[in-house]
Every structure is written in structure tokens, then in C-alpha cells.
Motif scaffolding. Structure first.
Motif, short mmCIF file in Angstrom:
data_model
loop_
_atom_site.label_atom_id
_atom_site.label_comp_id
_atom_site.label_asym_id
_atom_site.label_seq_id
_atom_site.Cartn_x
_atom_site.Cartn_y
_atom_site.Cartn_z
N VAL A 114 -23.05 90.36 116.27
CA VAL A 114 -23.12 89.06 116.93
C VAL A 114 -21.70 88.54 117.20
O VAL A 114 -21.40 88.06 118.30
N LEU A 115 -20.83 88.64 116.20
CA LEU A 115 -19.44 88.22 116.39
C LEU A 115 -18.79 88.99 117.54
O LEU A 115 -18.12 88.41 118.40
N ASP A 116 -18.97 90.31 117.53
CA ASP A 116 -18.34 91.14 118.55
C ASP A 116 -18.84 90.79 119.95
O ASP A 116 -18.08 90.83 120.92
N ALA A 117 -20.12 90.42 120.06
CA ALA A 117 -20.69 90.09 121.36
C ALA A 117 -20.15 88.78 121.91
O ALA A 117 -20.26 88.53 123.12
N LEU A 118 -19.55 87.94 121.07
CA LEU A 118 -19.03 86.66 121.51
C LEU A 118 -17.65 86.77 122.16
O LEU A 118 -17.18 85.83 122.79
N SER A 119 -16.99 87.90 121.99
CA SER A 119 -15.68 88.09 122.60
C SER A 119 -15.80 87.95 124.12
O SER A 119 -16.81 88.38 124.70
N ARG A 137 -12.50 90.82 117.61
CA ARG A 137 -11.17 91.20 118.10
C ARG A 137 -10.43 90.01 118.71
O ARG A 137 -9.21 89.90 118.60
N ALA A 138 -11.18 89.12 119.35
CA ALA A 138 -10.54 87.95 119.94
C ALA A 138 -9.89 87.09 118.86
O ALA A 138 -8.81 86.52 119.07
N ALA A 139 -10.52 86.99 117.69
CA ALA A 139 -9.93 86.23 116.59
C ALA A 139 -8.66 86.90 116.09
O ALA A 139 -7.69 86.24 115.71
N THR A 140 -8.66 88.23 116.09
CA THR A 140 -7.47 88.97 115.64
C THR A 140 -6.27 88.68 116.52
O THR A 140 -5.16 88.46 116.02
#
Length: 277
Positions: A114-119, A137-140
């Protein structure tokens, strides 16, 4: 006087249903033929260390409201899950039980997807004690490279007060710091973790006089949603609309999503992610 109807005695109906689904042999009780499936009333009472008469009255809707201690014993006796235990308290006392804080053991692969799909929107999962346990990845590329840090150092308060890079990235550090401390205090108390976080709080008070001063203010805030301004080392000033969401079935976790307010920034974030791959 006749016994309460099934509709009136929701607690009794729930107790009877739960015990009917348990295997007597699994608890060391004789497995001979029984008139009804599951545990007998006296067996539940024995496991809960309460009077068989009192337990019978509960199922029959007699004897008044049970205490929280009695409901806790019955919940353990019936091997109830957390959500089943909460439902038991709502039926018996009209309120949920007191919170029992449990340290998080991370997130499921499904939640990570779910987190990955939000990028390209940065998104993280944090605990009630504000430790980051999952991110995309966007948070990184936009917030912090959490994967490069030991798990014990992935704490938002630690970043805000002890990391000069994170401090410099805040548009208004003083306001951010005050907000973070107030929201952290509220979250820890709500999760029943006030005692658990005290050693961390004491350590941070020693390391940061600014944190110690804000902690003494006893301010409380709610995270909710709003706008966050950052100074990114590559992209410069950026504004995000953020929202915090509870994770269903995981009262110890919440998801925070940061949506760029500028469509142009979305493409720039994608570029940073591609460059980091």
C-alpha cells in the motif's frame, strides 16, 4: 420473572456463542459426548477463576454489570482476540477496555505494498511512540533514508531534535518541534504507552534542552491533517498536504501520507526516485 430475551441480553448471547466454539479437549476437559458443543459454563468459570453461579447469571442477564476485572478474566478464559475482547467490554460495560500497549513488530507485506503504491507521495508508517517502521521510496528521497539507520534511531523526535539536517529542512522548526512534542505526548498516552516511552523521554531531555523545555509545557496536539513545508537539499522549498490515518486492526500504528501540492514537484520526485534506483 422471565429471563431477558436474546435481543435484550446481547452479552449473554455473545458469551454463549464464544464458548460454543472452543474445543474442550484443547483445554484438558473430558471430551465425552455433550449436549451442546464447546465448553460448559462451569468450565469457563473455572478457567476465569470466578463463581460458576456468577458466570451463569452473566449469560442469563442477571446480577448486574460485571467488573472490568471479571470481563478480563473471561476474555482470557475464552481465548478472545483483541477485537473480540473490545466487543466484550462494549457489551458488558458500554465502553472499550483500557489500552494495553504492545510494541510493534513491523508491518505486513500487504501494508508495505500500500505504501509503495502511494508513490510519488512520501508515506510512512509510525508507531504510537513515533518510531518509523515502514516507508516508501518517495519518503526515502524526500524525508529521510530510514533504511540507512539502525531501527533504534528511526524516531521522529530524535530526528527533529538531534539531527541537524532534519532540523535545517524544516520551514519553521520551532512550530514543528512544539507540534511534534504535543502530538507525541497525546499519542503515547492514548496508546497506554506513557510509561514505556518515559526512558526515551528522559534521555531526550538530557540530550536536548529544547525538548526538555517543550516537554515541561505539557502541551497536547492531534496530528490529523495540514500543510507541511520543507527545504529539500535538491528541490528546494516544497509544500505537502499531509494526512494521518489509523491502520485498521493495528491500534499501535498510523499511516502518514504527504501529497505534493504542486504537480511539477510530483515529476521532480519521480526523477529523484528513478535516479536513486
Amino acid at each position: 420473572m422471565s429471563e431477558p430475551t436474546l435481543q435484550e441480553n446481547l452479552l449473554g448471547a455473545y458469551l454463549k456463542d464464544r464458548r460454543s466454539k472452543l474445543d474442550p479437549a484443547a483445554f484438558g476437559f473430558p471430551a465425552e459426548r455433550r449436549r451442546t458443543p464447546g465448553l460448559r459454563r462451569e468450565e469457563v468459570a473455572q478457567r476465569a477463576n470466578i463463581s460458576p453461579t456468577w458466570y451463569t447469571w452473566l449469560e442469563q442477564g442477571r446480577g448486574g454489570a460485571p467488573s472490568a476485572d471479571v470481563l478480563d478474566r473471561i476474555a482470557r478464559a475464552l481465548m478472545l482476540t483483541s477485537i473480540e475482547r473490545e466487543h466484550l467490554f462494549l457489551l458488558g460495560l458500554g465502553r472499550p477496555p483500557e489500552v494495553r500497549y504492545q510494541r510493534s513488530e513491523g508491518v505486513t507485506p500487504r501494508l508495505q505494498r500500500v505504501l509503495d503504491a502511494l508513490s510519488p507521495s512520501p508515506a510512512v508508517i509510525r508507531t504510537a511512540t513515533w518510531d518509523i517502521v515502514a516507508w516508501n521510496r518517495a519518503a526515502t528521497v524526500m524525508l529521510t533514508d530510514y533504511g540507512a539507520l539502525p531501527p533504534t534511531e528511526r524516531n521522529i523526535l530524535r530526528f527533529i531534535f538531534l539531527d541537524p539536517r532534519v532540523r535545517a529542512a524544516q520551514h519553521d522548526w520551532q512550530s514543528v518541534a512544539r507540534f511534534v512534542v504535543g502530538a507525541f505526548r497525546a499519542d503515547a498516552a492514548r496508546a497506554g504507552a506513557a510509561a514505556v516511552v518515559q526512558p526515551f523521554v528522559d534521555k531526550l531531555c538530557r540530550l536536548s534542552p529544547e525538548f526538555a523545555a517543550l516537554w515541561r509545557d505539557n502541551d497536547v496536539r492531534t496530528h490529523g491533517d495540514g500543510v507541511k513545508h520543507l527545504r529539500h537539499p535538491i528541490l528546494g522549498p516544497i509544500a505537502f498536504e499531509y494526512s494521518a490515518f489509523a491502520v485498521d486492526g493495528r491500534p499501535d500504528l498510523s499511516m502518514v501520507v504527504y501529497n505534493p501540492v504542486d504537480a511539477e514537484v510530483v515529476e521532480k520526485i519521480r526523477g529523484l526516485i528513478d535516479a536513486a534506483l
